[in-house]
Design an enzyme around this catalytic site. Structure first.
Site, PDB file in Angstrom:
ATOM      1  N   TRP A 102       0.294  -1.594   0.136  1.00  0.00           N
ATOM      2  CA  TRP A 102      -0.522   0.035   0.256  1.00  0.00           C
ATOM      3  C   TRP A 102       0.699   1.129  -0.124  1.00  0.00           C
ATOM      4  O   TRP A 102       0.261   2.086  -1.013  1.00  0.00           O
ATOM      5  CB  TRP A 102      -0.972   0.304   1.238  1.00  0.00           C
ATOM      6  CG  TRP A 102      -1.666  -1.048   0.593  1.00  0.00           C
ATOM      7  CD1 TRP A 102      -1.756  -2.216   0.929  1.00  0.00           C
ATOM      8  CD2 TRP A 102      -3.672  -0.948  -0.541  1.00  0.00           C
ATOM      9  NE1 TRP A 102      -2.929  -3.275   0.528  1.00  0.00           N
ATOM     10  CE2 TRP A 102      -4.086  -1.867  -0.219  1.00  0.00           C
ATOM     11  CE3 TRP A 102      -3.675  -0.015  -1.126  1.00  0.00           C
ATOM     12  CZ2 TRP A 102      -5.292  -2.672  -0.442  1.00  0.00           C
ATOM     13  CZ3 TRP A 102      -4.648  -0.275  -2.292  1.00  0.00           C
ATOM     14  CH2 TRP A 102      -5.157  -1.351  -2.047  1.00  0.00           C
ATOM     15  N   ASP A 172      -1.320   7.075   5.811  1.00  0.00           N
ATOM     16  CA  ASP A 172      -2.184   6.358   5.878  1.00  0.00           C
ATOM     17  C   ASP A 172      -2.571   4.970   6.341  1.00  0.00           C
ATOM     18  O   ASP A 172      -1.399   4.388   6.474  1.00  0.00           O
ATOM     19  CB  ASP A 172      -2.372   5.159   4.368  1.00  0.00           C
ATOM     20  CG  ASP A 172      -3.176   4.468   3.630  1.00  0.00           C
ATOM     21  OD1 ASP A 172      -3.974   4.597   4.579  1.00  0.00           O
ATOM     22  OD2 ASP A 172      -3.067   3.577   2.822  1.00  0.00           O
ATOM     23  N   LYS A 196     -12.390  -1.058   7.703  1.00  0.00           N
ATOM     24  CA  LYS A 196     -11.472  -1.935   8.156  1.00  0.00           C
ATOM     25  C   LYS A 196     -11.969  -1.320   8.928  1.00  0.00           C
ATOM     26  O   LYS A 196     -12.744  -2.484  10.207  1.00  0.00           O
ATOM     27  CB  LYS A 196     -10.262  -1.390   8.641  1.00  0.00           C
ATOM     28  CG  LYS A 196      -9.774  -2.151   6.810  1.00  0.00           C
ATOM     29  CD  LYS A 196      -9.197  -1.318   5.931  1.00  0.00           C
ATOM     30  CE  LYS A 196      -8.132  -1.921   4.553  1.00  0.00           C
ATOM     31  NZ  LYS A 196      -7.868  -2.942   3.619  1.00  0.00           N
TER      32      LYS A 196
END
Lengths: 361, 361
Positions: A102, A172, A196
């Protein structure tokens, strides 16, 4: 069938009490006679709720007043691009720390808008460790430093916010926000896809220090400007009202359950139980990550014989353990242990793993 | 309180059977043991659903195979900007037809990315009529022609798709998509925020002719490229899964109720009843729009004496008629009559309006 233990990496398990409340009031929210989805975001009821949601988040995370909180759309991926559009000028550089899929993706989506400087990367050893802070080649003139605090696929996690001096730290936090207390003042910008630890997909939470909203930007549409969103309380256009509402229910649930300190302790227990089972399996299960940077949210593991993978998945599903299949980049298994996954679920999982070892070892 | 008649302009009323089904299966969707919100968008169950939703939409609208269907985020407003980013090159021009607030906003958000040519506008008379097709100053070299088929605030609506020759016609259909049959082949690109006739906010439906996906574009992040979204079945990143699911329930409801022809007839009846009441009130209620372009979705109207506005709103709400307050740009009242608003709701509204006239006339 009845509710199962859900280890999905995302969109992930939501707290059952949150879903039950959403179900109860789906057709008649807050005495309005209609669903929360059928209300104008500019109506009194919705605005009061939206303000309460922000206040609850500020309380949970201890967000200082000099930070704005935004409720955005587009997924974290869109903001990989939109962040440099907003806080870097054309020609500026930014430092990226690559610790997995990511953070790497964040750098590639940013590249059209900022000169990406890879200040550190552990890609060379398949992201099994994290590059130590001392090895980072930071540029004091960078417009920001970007990290992903937790890597959902590779299963590594920053154990604390790194010191990057006076350059704003952009993080992030999609897969570990709200999983433990965090010192927001260490960051310039925190952002997280909701799917999430917050709520349903389609919502992005952003916490941004207000001075970053004042940075001069390139010409672009108003809808891409964070400053416009902040000035309009995230209602520059119609927000994801359902996501905002569910995030609020999750924040209330967190407050009722002891806040982020209690979550951190629970998450520590869950991760410890699963890693101990893996490490104590005599090599039947393996997690190759440097133990000092293992993720408490996403635990990838392999079986000693990949021919057993299909059997493991089939039997675990039959035992009410859902979504344990690993990401295709790594194969094997992955158990995601977000806030809404109770300790009981991990206990059932490790019991299953022990039993599976006995039967197939 | 019990469910009320909801005339919200958006987020707007959803069909009650859709909400009831979403409520029933909120905690256990499709036999999975978890909510639809708690599923990976890459799981078999969700993908099968997503494909069915697209198939149902293609059937309802008669979408030709040479069009891709995308499930996007960011609201129509984001796509005001993203459309020129994708289908115009830097330096290209595009023709905009301004018929109200939203088409005007589309042009201003596009301006950083394309030379906006206002080919026609009725702003000069406060958008009370629509500029006749013969008056449009179209540029045959334009990259596209943009219209908003229905203006939610100003209450004007294209009665049919205008002929713009070989230049692709791009239409914001946020507030009248699925309200009547439409010949998709007349358009290059149709897009719509979901929160009026489709589902909850936070989802944007896009129908785009595939040749437009192949236009050369400026450098930008992958996440902004429609071609990437199309190549990845709208799962380039995590989509708004709840919105996608609810859109699917709405499409099923539309199919069960006779599809778009039946909706068109019902919407015609609803609008006719309300306009007849306004026009027949002897000036007590007024709608100043050119009758040939009046919207069947959003009916703005004023009371002859604005001092009665507050009373009207208070009494109508007490009578179970919700969200009739007009947009602040026009004042007065507005009744939005989207698909999910039944004829019965309009009958209750006009009965209330007659009664209000008697008591306050």
């Amino acid at each position: 069938m009845s509710r199962v233990w859900n280890f999905s990496a995302g969109p992930a398990a939501l707290p059952s009490p949150v879903l039950e409340r959403a179900q109860r009031e789906l057709l008649d929210w807050n005495g309005s006679g209609v669903s929360v989805m059928e209300q104008s975001h500019r109506g009194k009821r919705f605005i009061a709720m939206a303000q309460q949601v922000e206040a609850d988040l500020r309380e949970l995370m201890g967000i200082p007043a000099e930070y704005a909180v935004l409720f955005e759309q587009g997924g974290a991926t869109q903001h990989f691009a939109q962040i440099p559009m907003n806080i870097a000028r054309e020609g500026d550089s930014a430092d990226y720390i690559l610790t997995g899929h990511w953070s790497e993706k964040a750098s590639s989506e940013a590249a059209p808008y900022v000169r990406v400087n890879v200040a550190a990367t552990s890609k060379g050893d398949s992201y099994l460790h994290m590059p130590g802070r001392a090895s980072w080649k930071l540029d004091p003139a960078a417009s920001y430093v970007h990290i992903a605090t937790n890597e959902t696929i590779h299963g590594v996690q920053f154990q604390e916010a790194p010191d990057v001096g006076n350059v704003p730290l952009v993080a992030d936090m999609s897969s570990d926000i709200l999983s433990a207390p965090v010192d927001v003042s260490r960051f310039g910008l925190i952002y997280a896809g909701a799917q999430k630890n917050i709520g349903p997909s389609g919502l992005v939470l952003m916490i941004i220090r207000r001075d970053l909203l004042e940075r001069p930007t390139r010409p672009m549409a108003k809808i891409f400007r964070y400053a416009e969103h902040a000035a309009n309380d995230s209602m520059l256009n119609t927000p994801n009202t359902w996501g905002w509402y569910l995030a609020g229910l999750t924040f209330q649930w967190l407050k009722e359950h002891g806040g982020l300190s209690a979550m951190a302790e629970r998450n520590r227990q869950k991760a410890q139980l699963l890693y101990a089972t893996i490490d104590g399996s005599g090599g039947f299960y393996r997690n190759p990550i440097d133990p000092t940077v293992r993720s408490r949210m996403n635990v990838p593991f392999t079986l000693h014989d990949s021919a057993l993978d299909a059997v493991f998945l089939q039997e675990s599903e039959a035992a009410g353990l859902m979504a344990l299949k690993g990401h295709k980049a790594l194969g094997g298994m992955r158990a995601s242990l977000y806030n809404a996954v109770p300790l009981k679920a991990v206990q059932v999982l490790v019991d299953f793993m022990h039993d599976f070892t006995r039967r197939h070892g």
